[in-house]
Write a protein that holds these residues in place. Sequence first.
Motif, PDB file in Angstrom:
ATOM      1  N   MET A   1       0.845  -1.172   0.000  1.00 26.78           N
ATOM      2  CA  MET A   1       0.000   0.000   0.000  1.00 26.78           C
ATOM      3  C   MET A   1       0.890   1.233   0.000  1.00 26.78           C
ATOM      4  O   MET A   1       1.223   1.764   1.047  1.00 26.78           O
ATOM      5  CB  MET A   1      -0.918  -0.043   1.218  1.00 26.78           C
ATOM      6  N   ASP A   2       1.304   1.645  -1.192  1.00 25.69           N
ATOM      7  CA  ASP A   2       2.284   2.730  -1.297  1.00 25.69           C
ATOM      8  C   ASP A   2       1.712   4.073  -1.731  1.00 25.69           C
ATOM      9  O   ASP A   2       2.343   5.102  -1.519  1.00 25.69           O
ATOM     10  CB  ASP A   2       3.389   2.331  -2.272  1.00 25.69           C
ATOM     11  N   ASN A   3       0.540   4.087  -2.358  1.00 22.80           N
ATOM     12  CA  ASN A   3      -0.046   5.317  -2.888  1.00 22.80           C
ATOM     13  C   ASN A   3      -1.349   5.606  -2.166  1.00 22.80           C
ATOM     14  O   ASN A   3      -2.335   4.892  -2.337  1.00 22.80           O
ATOM     15  CB  ASN A   3      -0.289   5.163  -4.390  1.00 22.80           C
ATOM     16  N   ILE A   4      -1.344   6.683  -1.377  1.00 22.47           N
ATOM     17  CA  ILE A   4      -2.486   6.990  -0.516  1.00 22.47           C
ATOM     18  C   ILE A   4      -2.982   8.393  -0.822  1.00 22.47           C
ATOM     19  O   ILE A   4      -2.224   9.366  -0.776  1.00 22.47           O
ATOM     20  CB  ILE A   4      -2.096   6.856   0.962  1.00 22.47           C
ATOM     21  N   ASN A  74      -4.889   5.480  -9.464  1.00 24.09           N
ATOM     22  CA  ASN A  74      -3.516   5.207  -9.052  1.00 24.09           C
ATOM     23  C   ASN A  74      -3.327   5.069  -7.544  1.00 24.09           C
ATOM     24  O   ASN A  74      -2.264   4.640  -7.105  1.00 24.09           O
ATOM     25  CB  ASN A  74      -2.582   6.276  -9.606  1.00 24.09           C
ATOM     26  N   ALA A  75      -4.340   5.401  -6.785  1.00 30.24           N
ATOM     27  CA  ALA A  75      -4.244   5.258  -5.329  1.00 30.24           C
ATOM     28  C   ALA A  75      -4.529   3.815  -4.923  1.00 30.24           C
ATOM     29  O   ALA A  75      -5.421   3.167  -5.475  1.00 30.24           O
ATOM     30  CB  ALA A  75      -5.236   6.194  -4.655  1.00 30.24           C
ATOM     31  N   ASP A  76      -3.744   3.323  -3.981  1.00 29.37           N
ATOM     32  CA  ASP A  76      -4.009   2.012  -3.390  1.00 29.37           C
ATOM     33  C   ASP A  76      -5.076   2.132  -2.304  1.00 29.37           C
ATOM     34  O   ASP A  76      -5.782   1.183  -2.003  1.00 29.37           O
ATOM     35  CB  ASP A  76      -2.736   1.438  -2.759  1.00 29.37           C
ATOM     36  N   LEU A  77      -5.167   3.325  -1.717  1.00 33.26           N
ATOM     37  CA  LEU A  77      -6.114   3.609  -0.645  1.00 33.26           C
ATOM     38  C   LEU A  77      -6.561   5.052  -0.783  1.00 33.26           C
ATOM     39  O   LEU A  77      -5.735   5.942  -0.997  1.00 33.26           O
ATOM     40  CB  LEU A  77      -5.438   3.388   0.720  1.00 33.26           C
ATOM     41  N   VAL A  78      -7.860   5.281  -0.663  1.00 28.51           N
ATOM     42  CA  VAL A  78      -8.425   6.631  -0.690  1.00 28.51           C
ATOM     43  C   VAL A  78      -9.146   6.844   0.636  1.00 28.51           C
ATOM     44  O   VAL A  78     -10.080   6.101   0.970  1.00 28.51           O
ATOM     45  CB  VAL A  78      -9.406   6.828  -1.860  1.00 28.51           C
ATOM     46  N   LEU A  79      -8.711   7.835   1.395  1.00 26.50           N
ATOM     47  CA  LEU A  79      -9.325   8.151   2.680  1.00 26.50           C
ATOM     48  C   LEU A  79     -10.060   9.476   2.585  1.00 26.50           C
ATOM     49  O   LEU A  79      -9.482  10.484   2.184  1.00 26.50           O
ATOM     50  CB  LEU A  79      -8.257   8.209   3.776  1.00 26.50           C
ATOM     51  N   VAL A  80     -11.341   9.449   2.944  1.00 28.07           N
ATOM     52  CA  VAL A  80     -12.192  10.631   2.882  1.00 28.07           C
ATOM     53  C   VAL A  80     -12.588  11.057   4.292  1.00 28.07           C
ATOM     54  O   VAL A  80     -12.410  10.304   5.253  1.00 28.07           O
ATOM     55  CB  VAL A  80     -13.443  10.361   2.015  1.00 28.07           C
ATOM     56  N   MET A  81     -13.151  12.238   4.422  1.00 25.95           N
ATOM     57  CA  MET A  81     -13.468  12.787   5.735  1.00 25.95           C
ATOM     58  C   MET A  81     -14.887  12.476   6.203  1.00 25.95           C
ATOM     59  O   MET A  81     -15.164  12.491   7.400  1.00 25.95           O
ATOM     60  CB  MET A  81     -13.268  14.313   5.732  1.00 25.95           C
ATOM     61  N   GLU A  82     -15.789  12.222   5.272  1.00 29.04           N
ATOM     62  CA  GLU A  82     -17.194  12.007   5.621  1.00 29.04           C
ATOM     63  C   GLU A  82     -17.782  10.896   4.758  1.00 29.04           C
ATOM     64  O   GLU A  82     -17.325  10.672   3.635  1.00 29.04           O
ATOM     65  CB  GLU A  82     -18.009  13.283   5.382  1.00 29.04           C
ATOM     66  N   ASP A  83     -18.817  10.238   5.277  1.00 31.30           N
ATOM     67  CA  ASP A  83     -19.493   9.186   4.512  1.00 31.30           C
ATOM     68  C   ASP A  83     -20.028   9.717   3.187  1.00 31.30           C
ATOM     69  O   ASP A  83     -20.016   9.014   2.185  1.00 31.30           O
ATOM     70  CB  ASP A  83     -20.636   8.565   5.315  1.00 31.30           C
ATOM     71  N   GLY A  84     -20.500  10.953   3.176  1.00 27.98           N
ATOM     72  CA  GLY A  84     -21.003  11.547   1.932  1.00 27.98           C
ATOM     73  C   GLY A  84     -19.928  11.628   0.858  1.00 27.98           C
ATOM     74  O   GLY A  84     -20.208  11.448  -0.326  1.00 27.98           O
ATOM     75  N   ASN A 141      -1.151   2.824  11.506  1.00 36.12           N
ATOM     76  CA  ASN A 141      -0.843   1.512  12.100  1.00 36.12           C
ATOM     77  C   ASN A 141      -1.365   0.384  11.219  1.00 36.12           C
ATOM     78  O   ASN A 141      -0.674  -0.614  11.017  1.00 36.12           O
ATOM     79  CB  ASN A 141      -1.425   1.407  13.506  1.00 36.12           C
ATOM     80  N   ARG A 142      -2.544   0.535  10.690  1.00 35.73           N
ATOM     81  CA  ARG A 142      -3.129  -0.489   9.840  1.00 35.73           C
ATOM     82  C   ARG A 142      -2.309  -0.659   8.552  1.00 35.73           C
ATOM     83  O   ARG A 142      -2.057  -1.781   8.102  1.00 35.73           O
ATOM     84  CB  ARG A 142      -4.575  -0.116   9.512  1.00 35.73           C
ATOM     85  N   ILE A 143      -1.900   0.441   7.964  1.00 37.18           N
ATOM     86  CA  ILE A 143      -1.099   0.398   6.734  1.00 37.18           C
ATOM     87  C   ILE A 143       0.241  -0.280   7.001  1.00 37.18           C
ATOM     88  O   ILE A 143       0.708  -1.090   6.192  1.00 37.18           O
ATOM     89  CB  ILE A 143      -0.924   1.821   6.143  1.00 37.18           C
ATOM     90  N   ARG A 144       0.856   0.029   8.144  1.00 35.65           N
ATOM     91  CA  ARG A 144       2.125  -0.630   8.500  1.00 35.65           C
ATOM     92  C   ARG A 144       1.945  -2.143   8.590  1.00 35.65           C
ATOM     93  O   ARG A 144       2.801  -2.905   8.155  1.00 35.65           O
ATOM     94  CB  ARG A 144       2.657  -0.093   9.821  1.00 35.65           C
ATOM     95  N   LEU A 145       0.841  -2.579   9.154  1.00 38.25           N
ATOM     96  CA  LEU A 145       0.569  -4.019   9.285  1.00 38.25           C
ATOM     97  C   LEU A 145       0.355  -4.679   7.935  1.00 38.25           C
ATOM     98  O   LEU A 145       0.707  -5.840   7.742  1.00 38.25           O
ATOM     99  CB  LEU A 145      -0.669  -4.248  10.157  1.00 38.25           C
ATOM    100  N   LEU A 146      -0.232  -3.938   6.987  1.00 36.82           N
ATOM    101  CA  LEU A 146      -0.529  -4.485   5.674  1.00 36.82           C
ATOM    102  C   LEU A 146       0.634  -4.392   4.693  1.00 36.82           C
ATOM    103  O   LEU A 146       0.619  -5.020   3.644  1.00 36.82           O
ATOM    104  CB  LEU A 146      -1.753  -3.788   5.069  1.00 36.82           C
ATOM    105  N   SER A 147       1.623  -3.582   5.017  1.00 35.40           N
ATOM    106  CA  SER A 147       2.751  -3.352   4.089  1.00 35.40           C
ATOM    107  C   SER A 147       3.872  -4.342   4.312  1.00 35.40           C
ATOM    108  O   SER A 147       4.069  -4.892   5.329  1.00 35.40           O
ATOM    109  CB  SER A 147       3.271  -1.934   4.237  1.00 35.40           C
TER     110      SER A 147
END
Length: 147
Positions: A1-4, A74-84, A141-147
């Motif tokens: 998981m390198d591209n966030i 190109n993102a491996d993970l996309v983190l957003v601020m709200e459910d919307g 922490n989760r990303i470290r565990l998965l990487s």
Amino acid sequence: MDNILLVCVGNICRSPVAEALLQAQLPGKNIWSAGLSALVGKPADPLACAIAAEHGLDISAHRAQQLTSWMCANADLVLVMEDGHRQELESQYPLARGKIHCLGNIGRDKAFQIADPYRQPRTAFEAAHSAIEHGVDFWANRIRLLS
């Protein structure tokens, strides 16, 4: 998981802070932010900059950018601020659906939204910063565990 990728609305308050916090915790990763309706080219909000600086982060060089399909692809993970935001991204970019998550989803039955502090008093920015820190700690922490 390198591209966030971190996403909020204007890309001047929440996602730049989340980007800086996550980069501090995961220095070897490619981390960037964008907005659903970005104020393209604008710097981070002065209050977001001030509070970030009080926490040892310099986001003064940040400039807002509009979210693109390329970024989602190109993102491996996309983190957003709200459910919307998650729902909007899943609708616009259905192929990215499985990699879009809320920064505040920190475990089973533990979820929170990170309210937009734009044009709000300092206390709203402080609350957003604190919530972002909490979410970033969990995801780093989760990303470290998965990487």
